[in-house]
Design an enzyme around this catalytic site. Structure first.
Site, PDB file in Angstrom:
ATOM      1  N   GLU A   1      22.158  19.476  11.291  1.00 53.80           N
ATOM      2  CA  GLU A   1      21.193  18.599  10.631  1.00 53.80           C
ATOM      3  C   GLU A   1      21.672  17.154  10.528  1.00 53.80           C
ATOM      4  O   GLU A   1      20.961  16.310   9.965  1.00 53.80           O
ATOM      5  CB  GLU A   1      20.868  19.161   9.247  1.00 53.80           C
ATOM      6  CG  GLU A   1      20.103  20.469   9.325  1.00 53.80           C
ATOM      7  CD  GLU A   1      19.938  21.162   7.982  1.00 53.80           C
ATOM      8  OE1 GLU A   1      19.051  22.020   7.872  1.00 53.80           O
ATOM      9  OE2 GLU A   1      20.715  20.849   7.050  1.00 53.80           O
TER      10      GLU A   1
ATOM     11  N   TRP B   1      16.264  30.601   7.087  1.00 57.94           N
ATOM     12  CA  TRP B   1      16.692  31.343   8.271  1.00 57.94           C
ATOM     13  C   TRP B   1      18.073  31.954   8.075  1.00 57.94           C
ATOM     14  O   TRP B   1      18.510  32.800   8.863  1.00 57.94           O
ATOM     15  CB  TRP B   1      16.672  30.450   9.518  1.00 57.94           C
ATOM     16  CG  TRP B   1      17.731  29.384   9.577  1.00 57.94           C
ATOM     17  CD1 TRP B   1      17.818  28.265   8.810  1.00 57.94           C
ATOM     18  CD2 TRP B   1      18.855  29.331  10.472  1.00 57.94           C
ATOM     19  NE1 TRP B   1      18.918  27.514   9.154  1.00 57.94           N
ATOM     20  CE2 TRP B   1      19.575  28.137  10.178  1.00 57.94           C
ATOM     21  CE3 TRP B   1      19.319  30.156  11.490  1.00 57.94           C
ATOM     22  CZ2 TRP B   1      20.734  27.766  10.865  1.00 57.94           C
ATOM     23  CZ3 TRP B   1      20.473  29.784  12.169  1.00 57.94           C
ATOM     24  CH2 TRP B   1      21.168  28.601  11.855  1.00 57.94           C
ATOM     25  N   ASP B   2      18.737  31.567   7.004  1.00 53.12           N
ATOM     26  CA  ASP B   2      20.039  32.139   6.668  1.00 53.12           C
ATOM     27  C   ASP B   2      19.973  33.666   6.596  1.00 53.12           C
ATOM     28  O   ASP B   2      20.918  34.366   6.976  1.00 53.12           O
ATOM     29  CB  ASP B   2      20.515  31.640   5.299  1.00 53.12           C
ATOM     30  CG  ASP B   2      20.479  30.135   5.141  1.00 53.12           C
ATOM     31  OD1 ASP B   2      19.810  29.462   5.947  1.00 53.12           O
ATOM     32  OD2 ASP B   2      21.085  29.635   4.190  1.00 53.12           O
TER      33      ASP B   2
ATOM     34  N   LYS C   1      27.472  18.913  11.458  1.00 55.05           N
ATOM     35  CA  LYS C   1      27.456  19.553  10.145  1.00 55.05           C
ATOM     36  C   LYS C   1      27.871  21.016  10.230  1.00 55.05           C
ATOM     37  O   LYS C   1      28.605  21.518   9.372  1.00 55.05           O
ATOM     38  CB  LYS C   1      26.054  19.435   9.536  1.00 55.05           C
ATOM     39  CG  LYS C   1      25.930  20.006   8.132  1.00 55.05           C
ATOM     40  CD  LYS C   1      24.493  19.857   7.624  1.00 55.05           C
ATOM     41  CE  LYS C   1      24.350  20.423   6.212  1.00 55.05           C
ATOM     42  NZ  LYS C   1      22.959  20.377   5.730  1.00 55.05           N
ATOM     43  N   GLN C   2      27.386  21.716  11.244  1.00 60.27           N
ATOM     44  CA  GLN C   2      27.663  23.148  11.377  1.00 60.27           C
ATOM     45  C   GLN C   2      27.510  23.547  12.833  1.00 60.27           C
ATOM     46  O   GLN C   2      27.091  22.756  13.667  1.00 60.27           O
ATOM     47  CB  GLN C   2      26.700  23.956  10.516  1.00 60.27           C
ATOM     48  CG  GLN C   2      25.249  23.905  10.987  1.00 60.27           C
ATOM     49  CD  GLN C   2      24.293  24.546  10.019  1.00 60.27           C
ATOM     50  OE1 GLN C   2      23.909  23.921   9.042  1.00 60.27           O
ATOM     51  NE2 GLN C   2      23.896  25.772  10.279  1.00 60.27           N
TER      52      GLN C   2
END
Length: 759
Positions: free
Chosen positions: A480, A351-352, A592-593
């Site tokens: 994640e 999906w990046d 994580k992000q």
């Protein structure tokens, strides 16, 4: 983090051979041309730490999944980006002794990636058996002729006359480091060797990809040559006695063809014809065409930063690798997370691409290149529907990782739960249409995808009659470090937004493409009752909120965690993914992000300044940024809410993530897809670029450490150059019709003359 490479605006420079850091350097020094590429490996034999890697776009192997126990719905394979034939190899013998930089004294070692012209140069002196030699090696993968690569390798004896032997070769006996079962993925088809041209044809097991690699060589000195050939190895041998101070130069030409483009019967002959033509053209002429191609790419995509060479180097490093990874010539290709720099992660598509790479290509390339990325997903719609059906759901679930549309990721919490990726694909369609105004794309391709994704969301939600709310259970959001949670705010938001945009597209098609809509409605079997269901889900979706703090709750139960800031962790605990157990990570609050903040970024126009600030202030301090996709989103949002220092900090982290090895994992390859985030941080963050109310808008500011920065933007058949300094912003229309845009909240008409706007 290690500041290892020398700071230079156009070059990545390694001075001195650090054998323990060689694999990191190999990643950074990778070169490619969209068709093929390789890591910055040495041409000559090297017995030290090295990850030999050569990769051909679109060629993969379905490595059988390896798990402790099987679950229904598991993908049967994990697609491997294949390590192909090593065609850069040149064994070098000096007075009969094989050159090996891991074994002999090396001085004045320098490895340079020239990003402006797209070549790798290596120079060093080495002492072998008491004699010193000077070596220079230069190679490039042609951006003008995608099948061609060339190497010029030169050795000069410095102490005495010497006998120098070159053995240029093609070695197809290669394996992937990440093979699940240590399997050889290639079979030999045919080979030939001669003093004129040598070649090898191999084929992947299962997938049947055939690769032909051919080479021609020329020596700067007339000398007899010989050749040998085996199933997986062909080579030539050249030997000459060379006077002290005289250079002996070997030029190696390579051509690579595949049955992705040609019939099986033609790939060998075509590769041999191309490589002969390359030799006839010559190294210098080939390189000139290559230089010109790179000049055109930089003309449309360069960012110039004055006053901060480290920042300048970082942005160009990222743009360079993106441009050499994906050229947009082939709608079957996508942008792999490692590109041509390593094997890790497998697959060519995450999906990046939709969330990060599409904004970059929209603004730095002709719009058909971005359209190719969207068509790639359209062409895989049937596979996405199969993926959803395997889980007992309707519509289309696009895979987390794929090569051909099938899911090939085998971590349960990712494959089955990280379904937010579907929303990114819908958002990419919206983003493309909004930016280009190519609304016809909806009628041609986009509407089919939107409908099937909306159907998936409608079948995936759960209605809770006690609360009269729709919910999404058992998911993993972008963060994640949280698995199998309920009601991830971002995922729920993406689901309802997709339905909303699908209905908007439907209204547009009904009004502007009536006949096409009737055709699509019949083909897709759109029913009134499902539209009613979508509207009900939109009206009644549950979004977790922390009322007293005024923030969206990442998911149900997040506030039950022990909320600790990353700054309060002892430094030796970081990075968490290398120091903590997975169990401990999952129970922690650490992120994580960007998760909630990813939604703030996508839907910036929906949330006011105060909402963005509160959510940023709450979540960023708990974010460890251990995903390469994290810093850029935080940089953009920090810029928007006026946190200049944080915006710059996050920009530096995304721009130099691999150059300075922030996450201690660059040896596996570079983080190609996240590199687009570096561009986003400058253009969307510091430049404040958006499309709002169908107009290009800018709200620039300049970081204190910079004197100025400028970037080029392709927008609706126009090219603009935007330069920001302490005086204000200067806009030049370089191509296209005059344009009215909004800058500093003022409408400005930009024609051919330079426009200077003071803030």
């Amino acid at each position: 983090m290690r500041e290892y490479f020398k700071v230079d605006p156009w070059n990545i420079i390694e001075e001195g051979l650090d054998k323990d850091y060689n694999e990191v350097s190999e990643s950074a020094m990778s070169i490619g041309n969209g068709h093929m590429g390789c890591r910055g490996n040495f041409e000559e034999y090297y017995s030290g730490k090295s990850l030999q890697g050569t990769y051909i776009a679109g060629v993969y192997y379905p490595d059988k999944t390896r798990v402790g126990w099987w679950k229904n719905g598991y993908p049967e394979y994990f697609a491997k980006v294949l390590n192909g034939a090593n065609f850069i190899g040149i064994d070098v013998y000096l007075n009969g002794t094989r050159l090996d930089l891991n074994k002999y004294l090396v001085e004045d070692f320098k490895r340079v990636l020239n990003m402006q012209e797209g070549y790798l140069l290596r120079t060093f002196k080495v002492t072998v058996d008491g004699n010193k030699y000077e070596v220079e090696a230069k190679r490039f993968f042609s951006m003008a002729k995608k099948e061609v690569a060339a190497i010029r390798y030169s050795v000069k004896p410095l102490d005495a006359e010497s006998t120098i032997q070159y053995n240029p070769f093609i070695d197809a006996d290669v394996r992937n480091k990440d093979s699940n079962y240590d399997e050889m993925f290639w079979t030999a088809i045919e080979h030939s060797s001669s003093t004129d041209v040598s070649s090898i044809v191999t084929e992947t097991k299962k997938t049947g990809f055939r690769i032909a690699v051919a080479m021609c060589n020329e020596l700067s000195k007339d000398t007899p040559s010989s050749h040998k050939g085996e199933e997986l190895f062909v080579s030539n041998t050249y030997e000459a006695t060379v006077a002290q101070g005289e250079a002996l130069t070997l030029t190696k030409y390579i051509a690579v063809t595949t049955n992705r483009d040609l019939d099986n019967d033609n790939i060998k002959a075509t590769a041999e014809a191309i490589v002969k033509d390359a030799k006839s053209t010559g190294f210098d002429a080939l390189f000139t065409s290559h230089q010109e191609a790179w000049a055109r790419l930089w003309e449309e995509s360069d960012i110039i930063i004055e006053g901060d060479d480290a920042a300048q180097q970082g942005i160009r490093f990222n743009i360079y690798h993106l441009k050499q990874t994906y050229t947009g010539d082939d709608s079957r290709l996508n942008i792999g997370p490692k590109g041509f720099t390593g094997e890790k992660y497998g697959g060519s598509t995450y999906w990046d691409t939709e969330a990060y790479c599409i904004p970059f290509f929209l603004s730095t390339a002709p719009e058909h290149i971005t359209k190719q990325l969207l068509i790639y997903r359209y062409n895989q719609l049937d596979k996405a529907k199969e993926n959803a059906a395997k889980l007992g759901l309707e519509g289309a679930l696009y895979p987390m990782v794929t090569m051909n549309g099938e899911e090939c990721h085998n971590e349960w919490e990712i494959t089955f739960e990280e379904i937010h990726r579907n929303g990114a694909i819908a958002y990419a369609i919206f983003n493309y249409v909004r930016y280009t105004n190519d609304k016809d794309y909806l009628a041609e391709y986009g509407f089919d995808v939107l409908v099937e994704i909306s159907r998936f969301w409608a079948s995936r939600v759960h209605f809770n009659p006690r609360k009269d709310k729709y919910m999404m259970l058992g998911v993993t959001g972008p963060n994640e470090y949280e698995n199998n949670i309920n009601n991830n705010w971002y995922t729920n938001t993406m689901a309802t937004w997709t339905m909303e945009y699908t209905l908007e597209a439907m209204d547009y098609l009904k009004a502007e493409h009536t006949d096409r809509y009737k055709e699509l409605s019949s083909k897709l079997n759109i029913r009134d009752e499902e539209i009613t269901k979508w509207q009900d889900i939109m009206d009644k979706m549950y979004y977790p909120v922390v009322e007293d703090l005024g923030v969206f709750e990442q998911q149900d139960g997040f506030m039950d965690k022990d909320l600790i800031n990353v700054a309060d962790l002892p430094e030796e605990h970081l990075p968490l993914n290398q120091k903590w157990s997975w169990d401990k990570i999952l129970r922690s609050c650490f992120i994580k992000q960007a998760d909630v903040l990813q939604g703030m970024y996508f839907f910036s126009d929906r949330y006011d300044f105060d909402t963005k600030k509160k959510n940023f202030d709450f979540y960023e301090p708990m974010t460890v940024h251990e995903s390469s996709l994290s810093p850029c989103i935080h940089s953009i949002l920090a810029a928007e809410i006026g946190y200049e220092d944080k915006a710059v900090e996050m920009y530096v982290r995304t721009a130099r993530l691999d150059l300075d090895n922030y996450n201690n994992d660059t040896e596996d390859g570079l983080h190609i897809t996240s590199m687009a985030g570096t561009w986003m941080s400058v253009v969307q963050g510091f430049g404040g670029l958006k499309v709002t109310n169908d107009m290009l808008t800018l709200n620039p500011f300049i970081p204190k450490a910079w004197d100025s920065f400028s970037f080029r933007v392709t927008f609706r058949n126009r090219i603009l150059n935007v330069k920001v300094d302490n005086e204000g912003t200067t806009i030049d229309l370089l191509k296209g019709e005059p344009l009215t845009l909004v800058i500093y909240n003022k409408e400005v008409n930009v024609a051919k003359d330079t426009v200077l706007i003071s803030k």
